[in-house]
Design an enzyme around this catalytic site. Structure first.
Site, PDB file in Angstrom:
ATOM      1  N   CYS A   1      -6.711   4.131  -1.469  1.00  0.00           N
ATOM      2  CA  CYS A   1      -6.427   3.677  -0.097  1.00  0.00           C
ATOM      3  C   CYS A   1      -6.333   4.835   0.900  1.00  0.00           C
ATOM      4  CB  CYS A   1      -5.165   2.842  -0.077  1.00  0.00           C
ATOM      5  SG  CYS A   1      -5.152   1.604  -1.370  1.00  0.00           S
TER       6      CYS A   1
ATOM      7  N   HIS B   1      -2.367   2.576   6.490  1.00  0.00           N
ATOM      8  CA  HIS B   1      -2.981   1.741   5.465  1.00  0.00           C
ATOM      9  C   HIS B   1      -2.252   0.403   5.442  1.00  0.00           C
ATOM     10  CE1 HIS B   1      -4.494   0.086   1.880  1.00  0.00           C
ATOM     11  NE2 HIS B   1      -3.435   0.351   1.149  1.00  0.00           N
TER      12      HIS B   1
ATOM     13  N   ASN C   1      -4.820  -6.221   1.793  1.00  0.00           N
ATOM     14  CA  ASN C   1      -5.001  -4.798   1.501  1.00  0.00           C
ATOM     15  C   ASN C   1      -6.469  -4.566   1.107  1.00  0.00           C
ATOM     16  OD1 ASN C   1      -5.097  -2.277   0.293  1.00  0.00           O
ATOM     17  ND2 ASN C   1      -3.157  -2.505  -0.775  1.00  0.00           N
TER      18      ASN C   1
HETATM   19  O1  UT7 Z   1      -2.779  -0.084  -1.639  1.00  0.00           O
HETATM   20  C1  UT7 Z   1      -2.080   0.317  -2.756  1.00  0.00           C
HETATM   21  C2  UT7 Z   1      -0.680   0.385  -2.428  1.00  0.00           C
HETATM   22  N1  UT7 Z   1      -0.003  -0.826  -2.880  1.00  0.00           N
HETATM   23  C3  UT7 Z   1       1.126  -1.112  -2.305  1.00  0.00           C
HETATM   24  O2  UT7 Z   1       1.545  -0.469  -1.389  1.00  0.00           O
HETATM   25  C4  UT7 Z   1       1.962  -2.248  -2.884  1.00  0.00           C
HETATM   26  C5  UT7 Z   1       3.409  -1.833  -2.894  1.00  0.00           C
HETATM   27  N2  UT7 Z   1       4.286  -2.867  -3.413  1.00  0.00           N
HETATM   28  C6  UT7 Z   1       4.565  -3.993  -2.730  1.00  0.00           C
HETATM   29  O3  UT7 Z   1       4.046  -4.207  -1.655  1.00  0.00           O
HETATM   30  C7  UT7 Z   1       5.589  -4.938  -3.297  1.00  0.00           C
HETATM   31  O4  UT7 Z   1       6.264  -4.312  -4.363  1.00  0.00           O
HETATM   32  C8  UT7 Z   1       4.968  -6.293  -3.803  1.00  0.00           C
HETATM   33  C9  UT7 Z   1       4.492  -7.110  -2.609  1.00  0.00           C
HETATM   34  C10 UT7 Z   1       3.814  -6.009  -4.733  1.00  0.00           C
HETATM   35  C11 UT7 Z   1       6.019  -7.106  -4.548  1.00  0.00           C
HETATM   36  O5  UT7 Z   1       7.135  -7.334  -3.694  1.00  0.00           O
HETATM   37  P1  UT7 Z   1       8.617  -7.056  -4.230  1.00  0.00           P
HETATM   38  O6  UT7 Z   1       9.526  -7.450  -3.165  1.00  0.00           O
HETATM   39  O7  UT7 Z   1       8.662  -5.636  -4.709  1.00  0.00           O
HETATM   40  O8  UT7 Z   1       8.728  -8.084  -5.422  1.00  0.00           O
HETATM   41  P2  UT7 Z   1       9.041  -7.793  -6.960  1.00  0.00           P
HETATM   42  O9  UT7 Z   1       7.905  -7.130  -7.629  1.00  0.00           O
HETATM   43  O10 UT7 Z   1      10.398  -7.186  -7.066  1.00  0.00           O
HETATM   44  O11 UT7 Z   1       9.145  -9.262  -7.499  1.00  0.00           O
HETATM   45  C12 UT7 Z   1      10.179 -10.160  -7.087  1.00  0.00           C
HETATM   46  C13 UT7 Z   1       9.965 -11.491  -7.762  1.00  0.00           C
HETATM   47  C14 UT7 Z   1       9.734 -11.376  -9.262  1.00  0.00           C
HETATM   48  O12 UT7 Z   1      10.345 -12.499  -9.887  1.00  0.00           O
HETATM   49  P3  UT7 Z   1      11.763 -12.358 -10.602  1.00  0.00           P
HETATM   50  O13 UT7 Z   1      11.576 -11.307 -11.652  1.00  0.00           O
HETATM   51  O14 UT7 Z   1      12.718 -11.926  -9.520  1.00  0.00           O
HETATM   52  O15 UT7 Z   1      12.013 -13.722 -11.125  1.00  0.00           O
HETATM   53  C15 UT7 Z   1       8.236 -11.503  -9.396  1.00  0.00           C
HETATM   54  O16 UT7 Z   1       7.847 -12.006 -10.650  1.00  0.00           O
HETATM   55  O17 UT7 Z   1       8.788 -12.111  -7.229  1.00  0.00           O
HETATM   56  C16 UT7 Z   1       7.922 -12.495  -8.291  1.00  0.00           C
HETATM   57  N3  UT7 Z   1       6.543 -12.426  -7.827  1.00  0.00           N
HETATM   58  C17 UT7 Z   1       5.946 -13.473  -7.218  1.00  0.00           C
HETATM   59  N4  UT7 Z   1       6.383 -14.693  -6.895  1.00  0.00           N
HETATM   60  C18 UT7 Z   1       5.534 -15.513  -6.252  1.00  0.00           C
HETATM   61  C19 UT7 Z   1       5.665 -11.404  -7.911  1.00  0.00           C
HETATM   62  N5  UT7 Z   1       4.497 -11.743  -7.345  1.00  0.00           N
HETATM   63  C20 UT7 Z   1       4.639 -13.027  -6.900  1.00  0.00           C
HETATM   64  C21 UT7 Z   1       3.797 -13.929  -6.248  1.00  0.00           C
HETATM   65  N6  UT7 Z   1       4.287 -15.150  -5.941  1.00  0.00           N
HETATM   66  N7  UT7 Z   1       2.528 -13.610  -5.913  1.00  0.00           N
END
Ligand code: UT7
Length: 330
Positions: free
Chosen positions: A115, A255, A285
């Site tokens: 990215c 980005h 993204n």
């Molecule tokens: O370009 C490359 C750079 N990439 C990035 O910058 C991405 C950086 N990371 C992020 O933007 C965030 O970490 C995410 C958007 C990927 C995830 O958000 P988060 O607030 O960090 O969520 P999390 O990974 O802590 O997950 C929270 C909950 C989990 O469930 P439990 O364990 O709390 O029950 C996940 O399993 O959300 C769940 N989850 C979803 N739920 C519904 C993860 N993905 C999804 C989804 N829909 N698509």
């Protein structure tokens, strides 16, 4: 000896027609429009058709950039194409674009800085022009992530989209163009953002296909922690190199990964959110294409004018991060 001023003299973008809305994912995986919108800011993204590859998107953006710069494909002497999703493992996508646009006098090469790729490629283009090696360089960021992400993995599938942006980089008048740049990298030894198989470490096999490890895998929270530090750090490093402060910026083109990352950077840099251009709600993204897609849209809306000071800042797999300060030249 005075160095040449180098800048962007034309910019073009392209996105595929097919719109994939958050609600479309509700039919495939356990997710909701509400979760995606509130956790990322993304509402929809574009997906390439079955027959469209990265080079097709890149070539369309390139044609638009040439038109915007008012020069012909034959005037291009180098193509630097940033991508993580090439058409083929062997044969650079830059060479395919060269053929598609008829840039018969160009050399062509791909780079992969994920990215951060657009800023890395612009930096390399500047260096080649300053050295006298090249005159007109086509920098392209192009991605078809929809074919490299596991549509059944909700941790990644909802985040990414397809698109392309291209810039013509050339000498510009005194006082304009690229003022400074910063490129950084911290090796991702834990593999928080990587496609584990399908390359030479673990070539494609039935086992790889069965475990779906030929698709991108991401530990979202680890990448999030890296991103909220990398975005401000890269921007500040580039500002320092320019002898400038955050308040000197008219606009920032980050980005487009997650609005929460950009909000955190806005706080750390003490730059108000209104100065950050956002269009991730429409495109998700798009990795190396995202910064150029944002800049192209802002230019179309007349939000960037000659003489404006802007920052382009990226972060991503590698882990890489990069920023560039420009005095807009047209
Ligand atoms: O370009 C490359 C750079 N990439 C990035 O910058 C991405 C950086 N990371 C992020 O933007 C965030 O970490 C995410 C958007 C990927 C995830 O958000 P988060 O607030 O960090 O969520 P999390 O990974 O802590 O997950 C929270 C909950 C989990 O469930 P439990 O364990 O709390 O029950 C996940 O399993 O959300 C769940 N989850 C979803 N739920 C519904 C993860 N993905 C999804 C989804 N829909 N698509």
């Amino acid at each position: 000896m005075k160095l040449k001023n180098v800048g962007i003299i034309g910019l073009g973008t392209y996105v595929p027609e097919n719109i994939m809305k958050n609600s479309d994912f509700e039919k495939i995986i356990d997710t909701t429009d509400e979760w995606i919108r509130t956790r990322t800011g993304i509402e929809e993204r574009r997906f390439a058709s079955e027959t469209e590859a990265t080079s097709d998107l890149g070539a369309e953006a390139a044609k638009a950039a040439l038109k915007s710069a008012n020069i012909s494909a034959e005037d291009i002497d180098m193509i630097i194409l940033a991508t993580t999703t090439p058409d083929y493992p062997i044969q650079s996508t830059a060479c395919v674009v060269q053929e598609l646009i008829g840039a018969v006098n160009a050399a062509a090469v791909d780079i992969n800085a994920a990215c951060s790729g657009f800023v890395y490629a612009l930096t390399m283009a500047k260096a080649l022009i300053v050295s006298g090696m090249n005159k007109n360089i086509l920098v392209i960021g192009a991605e078809v992530l929809s074919k490299c992400v596991d549509m059944l993995d909700r941790n990644t599938s909802v985040l990414f989209g397809d698109g392309a942006a291209a810039a013509v980089v050339s000498e510009v008048e005194d006082g304009y163009g690229i003022i400074s740049q910063f490129l950084g990298s911290e090796a991702d030894v834990k593999g928080v953002l990587r496609t584990p198989a399908g390359g030479t470490r673990k070539p494609l096999s039935q086992e790889v296909l069965d475990e779906r490890s030929n698709f991108l895998q991401m530990k979202g929270q680890d990448v999030f922690k890296f991103a909220v530090k990398a975005l401000p750090k890269a921007t500040l490093e580039a500002l320092n190199a320019a002898g400038m402060k955050p308040e000197d910026l008219d606009m920032v083109f980050p980005h487009q990964a997650n609005v929460r990352i950009i909000e955190a950077a806005s706080k750390r840099l003490e730059i108000p959110m209104e100065k950050f251009y956002l269009n991730l709600n429409k495109y998700g993204n798009t990795s190396s294409a995202s910064i150029g897609l944002a800049l192209g849209e802002a230019l179309e809306k007349g939000l960037v004018k000659k003489g404006d000071t802007i920052a382009l800042t990226g972060f991503g797999a590698g882990l890489t991060y990069a920023s560039m300060i420009l005095k807009w030249s047209y």
